[in-house]
Design an enzyme around this catalytic site. Structure first.
Site, PDB file in Angstrom:
ATOM      1  N   TYR A 281       2.071   6.975  -1.478  1.00 25.36           N
ATOM      2  CA  TYR A 281       1.303   5.747  -0.665  1.00 25.36           C
ATOM      3  C   TYR A 281       2.118   4.690  -0.730  1.00 25.36           C
ATOM      4  O   TYR A 281       2.175   3.833  -1.663  1.00 25.36           O
ATOM      5  CB  TYR A 281      -0.138   5.762  -1.520  1.00 25.36           C
ATOM      6  N   TYR A 331      -0.725   3.155   9.470  1.00 28.13           N
ATOM      7  CA  TYR A 331      -1.737   3.296   8.286  1.00 28.13           C
ATOM      8  C   TYR A 331      -2.934   3.743   8.644  1.00 28.13           C
ATOM      9  O   TYR A 331      -3.788   3.109   9.169  1.00 28.13           O
ATOM     10  CB  TYR A 331      -1.890   1.448   8.007  1.00 28.13           C
TER      11      TYR A 331
END
Ligand SMILES: [Zn+2]
Lengths: 378, 140
Positions: A281, A331
């Site tokens: 992440y 994103y």
């Protein structure tokens, strides 16, 4: 090996863009339908949904209705961000393992570029809750919180701006082979260093690429997976650690990952060297640094060198974010990392396929909260 | 451009109101447990260590910069004219494990560094009735 082992059997997504012109419901339904079709599963076999949101998305009941699911038995809507992605997947897996559900969709849908954008405002604000202390100082965006962590980390471990740049450059290079990635043009260190400051120590290229889109995966049992059309990918184990507001974290030199990594490695008997690739992440370049160091891919302060020496890319130790991550693909709040991990483990990643990929780490979150899980080709 | 905007105003809860009222009176104070003596921030209803009752205690205002950022773009209204402006997390002398967010004032951005000593000042907050703590670098 058990009949109820949780397997990812389908993946789906909408196009990723800067301006979808669509609702989050429309995007979510496309991603979920695509995951169900990818698996070759009948709608009647899907009886659970887990999704997460920060007040910017469509809920599971509406998605189930729009998909025409005939028997939804477990709708879970988690009010949280990128810190809960692996936990959301783990909940789906637990539901399958326990027999509570037959098959569970996990999705994230958002218009993070064209819709509700972080750090934007149109008028005067009154701020309560956790941000009432920072907001009066012009301090209330996630990029600011984690820039604070990054500065402290640089102070403690000698991480440099160039180290951050190496993450941005390698991740972008990976995105160059991903037709779904929004940013595919390579960048150089010179370009990285010349990119404009956002919240020093973060420049533009340190920050996730806000985007519109949805991504979904479908989880079912090993037994059910046998009748489906894809190579199943097993979720071996997951570990999450949750702190509260980032400012309250006492030791910014160690992220959630310092707490979440050891139990995961211990329980699975695996180690970083066993990972063929990792989807970390990467809401900021710094997140990747802190997290891979905590998970033990390299020593504290060593991530810059790990990237500089090519260990994080093809031909190295562990390809990190082969899809281009949140920095360069899009994103999609970390759900896209699961799509990529499954695609790679099914050996369907085309030009960017990690050779013989069998096992991978996927992480979620940064700062005080997040988690990680391990997927394996079954 | 739109009319000049004010910075965000705090919207206290019942638990945080005494902290803000104290600042309004010009006093920088933090919560401390009357039983186990632990300091806490942000304000809570009861002690998170022992469930004891909390009282606000005036602190010296001295602290060190735990970390800081320089904001080159605003994340909130009211800061356009201050760009690029620094915000720090300050570790108070009495409770260095806590992190108090606040702007650093009176220093060139290049002179701000982790570990530097600061002193809190309670100043008027534009656009409303509240006051906020800001921090000024002092000689060690
Ligand atoms: Zn106490």
């Amino acid at each position: 090996m058990a009949a109820n082992d949780p397997m990812v059997v389908g993946i789906g997504r909408s196009p990723y863009s800067r301006n979808s012109g669509r609702t989050t419901a429309s995007l979510a339904v496309e991603a979920c339908r695509s995951a169900i079709a990818d698996a070759g599963m009948d709608l009647s076999e899907v009886d659970g949904i887990v999704e997460f949101n920060v007040g910017d998305s469509v809920g599971s009941l509406n998605v189930a209705y729009a998909l025409g699911l005939p028997g939804l038995r477990m709708p879970v809507d988690i009010q949280n961000g990128g810190n809960v992605v692996t936990l959301a997947v783990a909940l789906a897996c637990m539901a399958v393992q326990s027999g509570k559900c037959k098959s569970v969709l996990v999705y994230r849908s958002l218009n993070s570029r064209s819709g509700q954008r972080i750090g934007t405002y149109t008028g005067n604000l009154n701020i309560g809750g956790d941000d009432q202390y920072g907001a009066p100082h012009g301090y209330m965006a996630p990029g600011q919180w984690f820039a604070m962590y990054c500065r402290r980390y640089m102070h403690e471990f000698g991480t440099t701006y160039e180290d951050l740049g190496r993450i941005a450059i390698t991740t972008r290079a990976h995105a160059g082979k991903n037709e779904a990635a929004i940013m595919r043009e390579p960048i150089t260190m010179e370009q990285y260093l010349a990119s404009r400051w956002i919240y020093d120590p973060f420049r533009l290229f340190d920050c996730a690429l806000e985007a519109d889109g949805a991504c979904a995966i479908l989880v079912t049992s090993r037994a059910r997976a046998r009748n489906l059309q894809q190579v199943p990918v097993q979720m071996l184990d997951e570990e999450t650690f949750m702190g509260r507001h980032p400012d309250s974290w006492e030791d910014m030199g160690h992220l959630f990952s310092a707490r979440a990594a050891p139990p995961l490695w211990e329980r699975t008997g695996l180690k970083p060297a066993d990972m063929d690739f990792a989807c970390i992440y990467d809401c900021f370049t710094f997140t990747t640094i802190g997290v891979i160091e905590d998970y033990g891919f390299c020593e504290k302060g060593g991530a810059g060198e790990y990237y500089a020496s090519g260990k994080a890319t093809y031909g190295g130790d562990c390809v990190i974010n082969p899809h281009g991550g949140l920095l360069s693909e899009a994103y999609i709040h970390g759900m896209n990392h699961h799509f990529e991990a499954v695609l790679q483990l099914r050996h369907q990643a085309g030009e960017r396929q990690v050779k013989d990929a069998k096992v991978a780490l996927v992480t979620a979150g940064t700062g005080p909260f997040g988690g990680g899980l391990i997927y394996a080709r079954a | 451009m739109t009319a000049k905007l004010n910075p965000p105003q705090p919207e206290p809860s019942l638990d945080s109101l005494p902290y803000w009222e104290s600042l309004k009176a010009g006093v920088f104070a933090l919560q401390r447990c009357t039983a186990c003596r632990e300091w806490q921030f942000p304000p809570l209803d009861t002690c998170r260590h022992c469930a004891g009752s909390l009282s606000l205690q005036t602190v010296s205002g001295r602290g060190t910069i735990y970390t800081f950022i320089i904001n080159h773009r605003p994340s909130a209204p009211g800061f356009d004219e201050l760009l690029p402006y620094p915000v720090a997390l300050v570790a108070p002398e009495e409770a260095p494990h806590l992190h108090i967010p606040g702007r650093i004032v009176g220093a060139a951005n290049e002179d701000i560094a982790i570990g530097r000593s600061v002193m809190a000042e309670v100043v008027d907050h534009p656009g409303g009735e509240w006051k906020v703590p800001v921090f000024r670098i002092i000689a060690t």
